[in-house]
Design an enzyme around this catalytic site. Structure first.
Site, PDB file in Angstrom:
ATOM      1  N   GLY A   1       0.833  -1.195   0.000  1.00  0.00           N
ATOM      2  CA  GLY A   1       0.000   0.000   0.000  1.00  0.00           C
ATOM      3  C   GLY A   1       0.865   1.240   0.000  1.00  0.00           C
ATOM      4  O   GLY A   1       1.966   1.242   0.556  1.00  0.00           O
TER       5      GLY A   1
ATOM      6  N   GLN B   1       3.213   9.889   0.612  1.00  0.00           N
ATOM      7  CA  GLN B   1       4.495   9.178   0.782  1.00  0.00           C
ATOM      8  C   GLN B   1       5.433   9.405  -0.410  1.00  0.00           C
ATOM      9  O   GLN B   1       6.607   9.051  -0.347  1.00  0.00           O
ATOM     10  CB  GLN B   1       4.256   7.680   0.971  1.00  0.00           C
ATOM     11  CG  GLN B   1       3.543   7.336   2.278  1.00  0.00           C
ATOM     12  CD  GLN B   1       3.332   5.840   2.393  1.00  0.00           C
ATOM     13  OE1 GLN B   1       2.314   5.318   1.967  1.00  0.00           O
ATOM     14  NE2 GLN B   1       4.304   5.146   2.940  1.00  0.00           N
TER      15      GLN B   1
ATOM     16  N   CYS C   1       5.824   0.075   7.029  1.00  0.00           N
ATOM     17  CA  CYS C   1       5.478   1.226   6.201  1.00  0.00           C
ATOM     18  C   CYS C   1       6.696   1.593   5.362  1.00  0.00           C
ATOM     19  O   CYS C   1       7.814   1.656   5.895  1.00  0.00           O
ATOM     20  CB  CYS C   1       5.081   2.401   7.109  1.00  0.00           C
ATOM     21  SG  CYS C   1       4.669   3.908   6.213  1.00  0.00           S
TER      22      CYS C   1
ATOM     23  N   HIS D   1      -2.448   7.914   6.662  1.00  0.00           N
ATOM     24  CA  HIS D   1      -1.476   8.802   6.000  1.00  0.00           C
ATOM     25  C   HIS D   1      -2.163  10.075   5.486  1.00  0.00           C
ATOM     26  O   HIS D   1      -1.556  11.149   5.471  1.00  0.00           O
ATOM     27  CB  HIS D   1      -0.821   8.092   4.812  1.00  0.00           C
ATOM     28  CG  HIS D   1       0.323   7.191   5.177  1.00  0.00           C
ATOM     29  ND1 HIS D   1       1.496   7.664   5.720  1.00  0.00           N
ATOM     30  CD2 HIS D   1       0.484   5.854   5.052  1.00  0.00           C
ATOM     31  CE1 HIS D   1       2.329   6.655   5.921  1.00  0.00           C
ATOM     32  NE2 HIS D   1       1.741   5.538   5.537  1.00  0.00           N
TER      33      HIS D   1
END
Ligand code: Y12
Ligand code: CO
Length: 173
Positions: free
Chosen positions: A45, A50, A95, A141
């Site tokens: 994901g 990001q 992550c 996020h």
């Protein structure tokens, strides 16, 4: 479009992502660039923030029973809203923006998600298991929240110490 992963403690990860209002070629270019960077870095994901784009865009690709991430399983999620959550589950999360760190995090087991696809069509999805966990992780996020924010005070302190050491070692090598 060349994208690079933004890593903690970069402050951009704390930005709140904006709703997507225009479903144009620029959005498609972003989505088309996010998918390969997620796959090539072994991610399941990725949120647009990001890769330094503060917009409500997520890509997800949950591995199948053979552990393969197939193009058919690619989910592109824009402007997501969760309308229902139930149950509780725990999973060791990681992550791409917090490399080399994994921790057990409690999440809802089931959810109902409303979102838009790359052309602006409205969709609804019932998710459970790893998909449900990954959706909740990625939606955090969009609010500038990281999974490490959910750790207890003592685990967070330990994380900060270990992470600082990892960054130092990486710089020296
Ligand atoms: C369960 C598990 C994870 C999520 C959120 C999505 N997270 C990821 O996709 C994490 C990917 C990840 C990949 C790594 O591999 C590479 O970077 C090559 C990784 O390894 C290192 O950092 C060394 C860490 C995380 C939701 C639910
Ligand atoms: Co993440």
């Amino acid at each position: 479009m060349k994208l690079t992963i933004v890593e903690y403690p970069d402050k951009r990860l704390r930005l709140k992502s904006k709703e997507v209002k225009v479903f144009d070629a620029k959005l498609h270019e972003l989505l088309d660039a996010m998918n390969p960077i997620m796959i090539n870095t072994n991610g399941i994901g990725l949120a647009a923030i990001q890769v330094a784009h503060p917009v409500q865009v997520l890509v997800l690709n949950i591995p199948d029973e053979e552990g393969e991430q197939t193009p058919e399983n690619l989910l592109e999620i824009i402007n997501p809203i969760i309308s229902k959550k139930s149950g509780e589950t725990m999973y060791q999360e990681g992550c791409l923006s917090v490399p080399k760190f994994y921790e057990d995090i409690k999440r809802s087991e089931f959810l109902t998600l409303h979102f838009q696809d790359r052309d602006g069509n409205t969709r609804t999805l019932e998710a459970e298991g790893l998909l449900s966990i990954a959706i909740q992780h990625e939606m955090d996020h969009l609010e500038g929240v990281l999974f490490i924010d959910k750790l207890s005070y003592s685990r967070r302190k330990k994380f900060e110490k270990e992470y600082k050491r990892m960054l130092k070692e990486r710089k020296e090598s």
